[in-house]
Design a protein around this motif. Structure first.
Motif, PDB file in Angstrom:
ATOM      1  N   LYS A  86       0.717  -1.023  -0.087  1.00 32.21           N
ATOM      2  CA  LYS A  86      -0.085   0.065   0.174  1.00 32.21           C
ATOM      3  C   LYS A  86       1.142   1.332  -0.086  1.00 32.21           C
ATOM      4  CE  LYS A  86      -4.340  -1.342   1.954  1.00 32.21           C
ATOM      5  NZ  LYS A  86      -5.150  -1.219   3.050  1.00 32.21           N
ATOM      6  N   GLU A 111       2.672   3.718   3.227  1.00 35.71           N
ATOM      7  CA  GLU A 111       2.869   2.714   4.278  1.00 35.71           C
ATOM      8  C   GLU A 111       4.136   2.261   4.561  1.00 35.71           C
ATOM      9  OE1 GLU A 111      -0.163  -0.160   4.824  1.00 35.71           O
ATOM     10  OE2 GLU A 111      -1.668   1.126   4.820  1.00 35.71           O
ATOM     11  N   TRP A 171       5.949  -0.054   1.952  1.00 36.36           N
ATOM     12  CA  TRP A 171       6.231   0.622   0.977  1.00 36.36           C
ATOM     13  C   TRP A 171       7.282   1.571   0.804  1.00 36.36           C
ATOM     14  CZ3 TRP A 171       5.914   5.718  -1.373  1.00 36.36           C
ATOM     15  CH2 TRP A 171       5.606   5.603  -2.813  1.00 36.36           C
TER      16      TRP A 171
END
Length: 173
Positions: free
Chosen positions: A61, A64, A67
């Motif tokens: 995502k 986040e 990531w």
């Protein structure tokens, strides 16, 4: 006939875990090739590592923690890639990549520095100076190095101006 351990799969065929393990190897190999002056080979290693990470990153995502960790690794590799491109006189590609990095991560000092050097090489004096100023603002420890680069840029600009004066002087007697 090669033994199975000798066979090296293409990175696209690796699992995410294998890709994550391959990245530091590719990064290290890119750095080694860069030090040897084999810039094109180094860019290929950095590019391959970036592709591995971006492939894994698409499954996370955006923004986040996992990531962001991948993003940080990608940025480092792209900056190394740009450093190699600078040595290969691929200034416009450096400008493109560093500008993109700066838009998404405005605190990347090295991106400003590399973009400034690329701008200097393509005679964008104002942009180069603006980026060099930003480097000194973000990292005051680089002031000496940046001032050297600015001096080099100013000398090149003066030489260019002198050449143009001579060229145009002969056009209008």
């Amino acid at each position: 006939v090669e033994s199975p351990s000798m066979y090296k799969r293409e990175t696209w065929a690796l699992s995410d875990d294998e890709k994550l393990k391959a990245v530091p190897v590719l990064h290290g190999e890119g750095n080694r090739l860069f030090k040897l002056g084999r810039y094109e080979d180094a860019t290929n290693k950095y590019r391959e590592a970036v592709i591995c990470l971006k492939n894994i990153q698409t499954k996370e995502k955006p923004w986040e923690v996992p990531w962001m960790k991948l993003e940080k690794m990608i940025n480092t590799l792209i900056l190394n890639y740009c450093q190699s491109l600078l040595r290969m006189d691929e200034f416009y590609e450096v400008l493109e990549h560093t500008t993109d990095l700066i838009q998404h991560h405005p605190g990347l000092t090295k991106a400003y520095f590399l973009r400034a050097k690329a701008n200097a090489e393509v005679w964008n004096e104002a942009e180069a100076k603006k980026d060099f100023e930003k480097v000194m603002e973000l990292d005051p420890t680089m002031t000496r190095q940046v001032k050297k680069e600015i001096l080099k840029l100013e000398m090149r600009m003066q030489e260019k101006e002198e050449e143009e004066k001579l060229k145009y002087k002969n056009l209008f007697p």
